[in-house]
Design a protein around this motif. Structure first.
Motif, PDB file in Angstrom:
ATOM      1  N   LEU A  59       0.863  -1.176   0.000  1.00  0.00           N
ATOM      2  CA  LEU A  59       0.000   0.000   0.000  1.00  0.00           C
ATOM      3  C   LEU A  59       0.897   1.223   0.000  1.00  0.00           C
ATOM      4  O   LEU A  59       1.754   1.377   0.881  1.00  0.00           O
ATOM      5  CB  LEU A  59      -0.902   0.014   1.236  1.00  0.00           C
ATOM      6  N   VAL A  60       0.733   2.090  -0.989  1.00  0.00           N
ATOM      7  CA  VAL A  60       1.550   3.298  -1.061  1.00  0.00           C
ATOM      8  C   VAL A  60       1.098   4.284   0.012  1.00  0.00           C
ATOM      9  O   VAL A  60       0.004   4.174   0.580  1.00  0.00           O
ATOM     10  CB  VAL A  60       1.461   3.941  -2.461  1.00  0.00           C
ATOM     11  N   SER A  61       1.950   5.255   0.281  1.00  0.00           N
ATOM     12  CA  SER A  61       1.728   6.147   1.422  1.00  0.00           C
ATOM     13  C   SER A  61       0.400   6.883   1.361  1.00  0.00           C
ATOM     14  O   SER A  61      -0.231   7.130   2.395  1.00  0.00           O
ATOM     15  CB  SER A  61       2.879   7.153   1.508  1.00  0.00           C
ATOM     16  N   MET A  62      -0.055   7.234   0.163  1.00  0.00           N
ATOM     17  CA  MET A  62      -1.305   7.970   0.038  1.00  0.00           C
ATOM     18  C   MET A  62      -2.501   7.171   0.533  1.00  0.00           C
ATOM     19  O   MET A  62      -3.563   7.729   0.824  1.00  0.00           O
ATOM     20  CB  MET A  62      -1.512   8.388  -1.428  1.00  0.00           C
ATOM     21  N   GLY A  63      -2.337   5.861   0.620  1.00  0.00           N
ATOM     22  CA  GLY A  63      -3.423   5.035   1.129  1.00  0.00           C
ATOM     23  C   GLY A  63      -3.861   5.427   2.525  1.00  0.00           C
ATOM     24  O   GLY A  63      -5.030   5.230   2.902  1.00  0.00           O
ATOM     25  N   ARG A  64      -2.931   5.986   3.307  1.00  0.00           N
ATOM     26  CA  ARG A  64      -3.278   6.414   4.658  1.00  0.00           C
ATOM     27  C   ARG A  64      -4.394   7.465   4.625  1.00  0.00           C
ATOM     28  O   ARG A  64      -5.274   7.487   5.484  1.00  0.00           O
ATOM     29  CB  ARG A  64      -2.054   7.000   5.363  1.00  0.00           C
ATOM     30  N   LEU A  65      -4.354   8.359   3.613  1.00  0.00           N
ATOM     31  CA  LEU A  65      -5.370   9.405   3.514  1.00  0.00           C
ATOM     32  C   LEU A  65      -6.748   8.826   3.254  1.00  0.00           C
ATOM     33  O   LEU A  65      -7.746   9.259   3.851  1.00  0.00           O
ATOM     34  CB  LEU A  65      -5.002  10.392   2.406  1.00  0.00           C
ATOM     35  N   CYS A  80       7.431   0.248   4.403  1.00  0.00           N
ATOM     36  CA  CYS A  80       8.216   0.251   3.168  1.00  0.00           C
ATOM     37  C   CYS A  80       8.781   1.653   2.989  1.00  0.00           C
ATOM     38  O   CYS A  80       8.020   2.607   2.771  1.00  0.00           O
ATOM     39  CB  CYS A  80       7.343  -0.135   1.976  1.00  0.00           C
ATOM     40  N   HIS A  81      10.101   1.791   3.085  1.00  0.00           N
ATOM     41  CA  HIS A  81      10.731   3.105   3.063  1.00  0.00           C
ATOM     42  C   HIS A  81      11.332   3.466   1.709  1.00  0.00           C
ATOM     43  O   HIS A  81      11.957   4.517   1.576  1.00  0.00           O
ATOM     44  CB  HIS A  81      11.823   3.177   4.129  1.00  0.00           C
ATOM     45  N   GLY A  82      11.154   2.597   0.719  1.00  0.00           N
ATOM     46  CA  GLY A  82      11.684   2.928  -0.599  1.00  0.00           C
ATOM     47  C   GLY A  82      11.576   1.753  -1.552  1.00  0.00           C
ATOM     48  O   GLY A  82      11.183   0.638  -1.168  1.00  0.00           O
ATOM     49  N   ASN A  83      11.920   2.009  -2.810  1.00  0.00           N
ATOM     50  CA  ASN A  83      11.898   0.988  -3.849  1.00  0.00           C
ATOM     51  C   ASN A  83      13.250   0.941  -4.554  1.00  0.00           C
ATOM     52  O   ASN A  83      13.908   1.973  -4.726  1.00  0.00           O
ATOM     53  CB  ASN A  83      10.811   1.295  -4.889  1.00  0.00           C
ATOM     54  N   LEU A  84      13.634  -0.252  -4.964  1.00  0.00           N
ATOM     55  CA  LEU A  84      14.828  -0.466  -5.769  1.00  0.00           C
ATOM     56  C   LEU A  84      14.407  -1.046  -7.108  1.00  0.00           C
ATOM     57  O   LEU A  84      13.474  -1.861  -7.170  1.00  0.00           O
ATOM     58  CB  LEU A  84      15.794  -1.436  -5.078  1.00  0.00           C
ATOM     59  N   SER A  85      15.105  -0.656  -8.173  1.00  0.00           N
ATOM     60  CA  SER A  85      14.770  -1.215  -9.481  1.00  0.00           C
ATOM     61  C   SER A  85      15.995  -1.312 -10.364  1.00  0.00           C
ATOM     62  O   SER A  85      16.861  -0.434 -10.346  1.00  0.00           O
ATOM     63  CB  SER A  85      13.701  -0.365 -10.172  1.00  0.00           C
ATOM     64  N   ALA A  86      16.051  -2.415 -11.106  1.00  0.00           N
ATOM     65  CA  ALA A  86      17.024  -2.583 -12.184  1.00  0.00           C
ATOM     66  C   ALA A  86      16.191  -2.702 -13.450  1.00  0.00           C
ATOM     67  O   ALA A  86      15.799  -3.791 -13.862  1.00  0.00           O
ATOM     68  CB  ALA A  86      17.888  -3.820 -11.962  1.00  0.00           C
ATOM     69  N   ASP A 116       8.659  12.007   0.739  1.00  0.00           N
ATOM     70  CA  ASP A 116       7.238  11.824   0.439  1.00  0.00           C
ATOM     71  C   ASP A 116       6.412  12.548   1.502  1.00  0.00           C
ATOM     72  O   ASP A 116       6.555  12.274   2.696  1.00  0.00           O
ATOM     73  CB  ASP A 116       6.885  10.330   0.443  1.00  0.00           C
ATOM     74  N   PRO A 117       5.542  13.458   1.099  1.00  0.00           N
ATOM     75  CA  PRO A 117       4.774  14.219   2.108  1.00  0.00           C
ATOM     76  C   PRO A 117       3.831  13.352   2.929  1.00  0.00           C
ATOM     77  O   PRO A 117       3.400  13.769   4.016  1.00  0.00           O
ATOM     78  CB  PRO A 117       3.994  15.233   1.267  1.00  0.00           C
ATOM     79  N   TYR A 118       3.529  12.149   2.423  1.00  0.00           N
ATOM     80  CA  TYR A 118       2.610  11.259   3.139  1.00  0.00           C
ATOM     81  C   TYR A 118       3.334  10.191   3.949  1.00  0.00           C
ATOM     82  O   TYR A 118       2.695   9.348   4.574  1.00  0.00           O
ATOM     83  CB  TYR A 118       1.641  10.604   2.148  1.00  0.00           C
ATOM     84  N   GLY A 119       4.675  10.213   3.913  1.00  0.00           N
ATOM     85  CA  GLY A 119       5.433   9.259   4.702  1.00  0.00           C
ATOM     86  C   GLY A 119       5.729   7.973   3.938  1.00  0.00           C
ATOM     87  O   GLY A 119       5.758   7.946   2.709  1.00  0.00           O
ATOM     88  N   HIS A 120       5.934   6.907   4.676  1.00  0.00           N
ATOM     89  CA  HIS A 120       6.290   5.624   4.063  1.00  0.00           C
ATOM     90  C   HIS A 120       5.047   4.852   3.637  1.00  0.00           C
ATOM     91  O   HIS A 120       3.920   5.161   4.036  1.00  0.00           O
ATOM     92  CB  HIS A 120       7.123   4.782   5.036  1.00  0.00           C
TER      93      HIS A 120
END
Length: 383
Positions: A48-54, A73-79, A93-97
Motif C-alpha cells: 500500500l503506497v503512502s497515500m493510502g493512509r489518507l 516500506c521506506h523505498g523501492n529499488l529497481s534494475a 514523500d509528504p505522506y510518509g512511508h
C-alpha cells in the motif's frame, strides 16, 4: 405487493474495495450487507503506497487497520532499463512511508471496521443468482461456503460488485470485460532467513521475458514473483527447479533470495496479473468497484490504493443515486476513467524505459501498446 428490501445495498466482495464501499454507505446512513466469499488462496506480498493512509483516514479506519502487523516500506529499488540498481526512498514523500501488508490481516481489519460501523458482515458467503425484480429491487441468494449457517435469500435496492477481476455481477448484468494484456504471475513465498536484514524496500528487476519482484513480508518470509506472458516458454516451465534456475540467473533478486534458502523450493503458484476493465462500471441497479471495475498491472503498485478509492467513490455515488441524483453514477464512471487513463500513461512510460530486448515477444507486445489499436495477442481484447 413485494416485501420491503432488507437492505439498501448488498456489497459482494469483502476486500478493500468492498469494505470501502460498505463503510462509506454505512456512514451515510444506509443499511448494508457485506458478503465476503473468502475464496482463493491467501494473498501475500501486496503493498500500500503512502497515500493510502489518507483514504483510510477518510473512511475513519487508518489507525485500527494500519496500527500494527504490517512492515513499513521506506523505498523501492529497481534494475529497469539498466542492470544497475536505482533507488527511490520515501524520505521526501509528504505522506510518509508505504507498507508491505499482511494482506489477510488488512482485509480482516477492514471487515471488522465495517461491522463496527454498522454493516452486517457475512463471512464465507457468496452472492449467487442475482435477479432484478419488477419493482426495481434485487433478489439475491447468499450461499454459506463454510456451512456454519443455511443459505438464504435477501432483497436490496442496489448491488455493489466488488468480486474482483471476474466482475461476476456486472458481467452477468451485461457488462463486458476488456483485457489489455495477458500478464501472469508465477510466485512463491520463501521461508524466513536465519538472520534476515530488516530492509523494507521492494525490488523490481527486468529480464528478457518479463520482470521479477521481491519484498520482505511482515512474517519475515520473502515473496518472490516473476511476471511474464502465459504463452511464452518461460511460463510453461512450472516446476520448482526451472523456477529456481531462472531465479538464480538474476543479478539482484537472487542476492536477496539466497539467505532464505533455495535448495528445496515448492513449485510456484500462478495468478492473473493483467490489466483489465469493464466497458461500463454501472448499470440497472449495480455499480462495480475495485478490480471488478479496473484492474492494474502490479508494476504500478496502485492496486489496493485504487480499490480503496473506487470503493469509497462507488459508495458515495450509490448513496447519491438512491437520493435521486441521476448524474452521480456518470460522475463515478468519469472518475474511474480518469484513474485508468493516468495508469495507462504511466504504464506505457515505464515500459518505454526498458529497451534492452527489442526483439523479445514480451517487450515488443508492450511497445505495440504505445500505438493506437495494437494487434492483440491470441485470446486478447484491446482496451
Amino acid at each position: 405487493m413485494s416485501p420491503a428490501p432488507a437492505y439498501d445495498v448488498v456489497v459482494a466482495g469483502g476486500g478493500p474495495a468492498g469494505c470501502a464501499a460498505a463503510l462509506t454507505l454505512v456512514h451515510a446512513g444506509r443499511t448494508v450487507l457485506l458478503a465476503d466469499a473468502g475464496t482463493g488462496p491467501p494473498k501475500a506480498g501486496e503493498a500500500l503506497v503512502s497515500m493510502g493512509r489518507l483514504l483510510l483516514a477518510d473512511l475513519g479506519v487508518a489507525e485500527p487497520v494500519l496500527g500494527s502487523g504490517h512492515l513499513p516500506c521506506h523505498g523501492n529499488l529497481s534494475a529497469w532499463g539498466s542492470p544497475e540498481l536505482h533507488a527511490v526512498d520515501f524520505l521526501q514523500d509528504p505522506y510518509g512511508h508505504g507498507w508491505h501488508l499482511d494482506r489477510p490481516l488488512f482485509d480482516r481489519r477492514l471487515r471488522a471496521a465495517a461491522h463496527a460501523a454498522g454493516a452486517e458482515v457475512a463471512e464465507h458467503t457468496a452472492v449467487r443468482s442475482p435477479s432484478r425484480q419488477s419493482d426495481g429491487t434485487w433478489r439475491l441468494a447468499l450461499r454459506d461456503r463454510a456451512g456454519a449457517a443455511g443459505d438464504r435469500t435477501v432483497r436490496c435496492r442496489w448491488v455493489v460488485d466488488a468480486t474482483g477481476r471476474g466482475a461476476a455481477i456486472a458481467v452477468r448484468s451485461g457488462a463486458r470485460r476488456r483485457t489489455g494484456d495477458q500478464l501472469t504471475a508465477l510466485h512463491l513465498t520463501l521461508d524466513p532467513a536465519p538472520q534476515t536484514p530488516l530492509d523494507g524496500r521492494s525490488l523490481v528487476e527486468s529480464d528478457q521475458d518479463g520482470w521479477w519482484y521481491t519484498a520482505l513480508l511482515p512474517s519475515r518470509q520473502r515473496l518472490v514473483a516473476y511476471f511474464t506472458d502465459p504463452d511464452l516458454p518461460v511460463a510453461a516451465a512450472r516446476g520448482a527447479e526451472r523456477f529456481r534456475q531462472r531465479l538464480l540467473a538474476t543479478r539482484h533478486i537472487s542476492r536477496r533470495a539466497r539467505p532464505h534458502g533455495l535448495t528445496t523450493l515448492r513449485p510456484p503458484r500462478r495468478a492473473a496479473a493483467h490489466s483489465a476493465h469493464l466497458d461500463r462500471v454501472h448499470g440497472d441497479g449495480w455499480t462495480a468497484a475495485g478490480d471488478a471495475a479496473a484492474a492494474f498491472d502490479p508494476l504500478s503498485s496502485q492496486g489496493i490504493l485504487t480499490a480503496l478509492y473506487t470503493g469509497l467513490s462507488a459508495g458515495q455515488a450509490v448513496d447519491a443515486r438512491l437520493h435521486g441524483d441521476r448524474a452521480a453514477l456518470a460522475d463515478y464512471a468519469a472518475r474511474v476513467s480518469t484513474a485508468r487513463t493516468a495508469y495507462q500513461h504511466g504504464h506505457r512510460a515505464v515500459h518505454a524505459q526498458e529497451t534492452r530486448w527489442p526483439d523479445r515477444p514480451f517487450w515488443t507486445r508492450r511497445q505495440r501498446s504505445f500505438h493506437h489499436n495494437p494487434p492483440p495477442m491470441k485470446g486478447e481484447t484491446t482496451p
